[in-house]
Design an enzyme around this catalytic site. Sequence first.
Site, PDB file in Angstrom:
ATOM      1  N   CYS A 116       0.831  -1.203   0.000  1.00  0.00           N
ATOM      2  CA  CYS A 116       0.000   0.000   0.000  1.00  0.00           C
ATOM      3  C   CYS A 116       0.865   1.252   0.000  1.00  0.00           C
ATOM      4  O   CYS A 116       0.614   2.202  -0.752  1.00  0.00           O
ATOM      5  CB  CYS A 116      -0.929  -0.009   1.209  1.00  0.00           C
ATOM      6  SG  CYS A 116      -1.984   1.456   1.354  1.00  0.00           S
ATOM      7  N   CYS A 213      -6.083  -2.833   7.806  1.00  0.00           N
ATOM      8  CA  CYS A 213      -7.149  -1.838   7.677  1.00  0.00           C
ATOM      9  C   CYS A 213      -8.300  -2.349   6.830  1.00  0.00           C
ATOM     10  O   CYS A 213      -9.450  -1.968   7.042  1.00  0.00           O
ATOM     11  CB  CYS A 213      -6.596  -0.551   7.080  1.00  0.00           C
ATOM     12  SG  CYS A 213      -5.845  -0.740   5.447  1.00  0.00           S
TER      13      CYS A 213
END
Length: 371
Positions: A116, A213
């Site tokens: 990410c 997340c």
Amino acid sequence: MNLKDHVKFMEPSGESWAPKGPLERQIIVLMSGGVDSSVTAHMLREAGWEILGVTMKIPTFDGQQGCGGADAAAVSRELGLCHYVVDVTAVFSQCVIEPFQQAYQNGSTPNPCVDCNKQLKFGLLWDLAQEVFGIQSLATGHYARIISSETGPRLARGLDHGKDQSYFLYGIRREKLPYLHLPLGDYEKDYTRDYAARMGLTVADKAESMELCFAGADDYRLALNQEQRHQPGPLTDMSGQVIGEHKGVANYTLGQRRGLGFAGGKPLYVGKINPATNTVALGTRDELNTPRVAAEQLNILIPELFQSGQTVRGKIRSYGDPNPCRIVTASEDQLEVDFDQDVFAPCPGQRLVLYADDDSIIAGGVIVAGV
């Protein structure tokens, strides 16, 4: 697909971005809605920066919006900042979730936070935000530092080594480092929380998120499909003798000890995962120790120190201190090191990150199967 076509800046939480000061004092702050990024924004505002807050909207597996857009918007209102949510759900799925799922299917152990950071936060999103708003500088609440050297800025460990997050940032492109700001790298986490409380930020007592997340809970398996999670097969010792049955290769990572479903009378760990034969092998700690670790898909941040024969320090996991090692092979696409002392169960898919004596990152890459 053209990834930029699938990233969309949504309507601002308040007023639209209308900077008043010079471009060189404008900065994007990636805001997650947590205490770290909120304090980062406050510190930079107090230092005279004109701040544009940006929060990523990502897909999750519990039906909730990821990355705390509402909290980030609230903090932005408190600080009088312009704030945008950027929808990266499609790109996040392609660049982070799909490789994550594929890695477990292949028997490796991914690091989606590194993916990410490299692909989205400090890659596509930063580039696109610069195109849209013209802002070159970017800041986050990561516990790492940018330090000066004779050859330019370097990415280094945070002073709070227990909280250091530099391992997750090694993939940032070298040319971005002059424009990257990491103000929390010089402080400890307790200071950050005290700062948030003193400044009256509403997120001062917000719990720290430790899970993935996008998984939405403390179990990465929620992000795997049912077929990956439920394919039992042979559980063997390291010589291949069947000793039991495993639950499905996606439920295991190299070095894992808990949840094996087998009691061998001595500590055993996952030592091999073979998706082709749907087999998981268990071994002792000694059987999983090795001095040599290899990596590929490299990002080289200090080329002058990335040389065969160079003595450096390396990490194969995010936690703990880097350990002394020697670079055996160093090329644009291949890295091999020998550690002074054996390391335990290097996991293909995880990262090997090398550090210099000043705690700055020399290079890093994706660990490949044992050599």
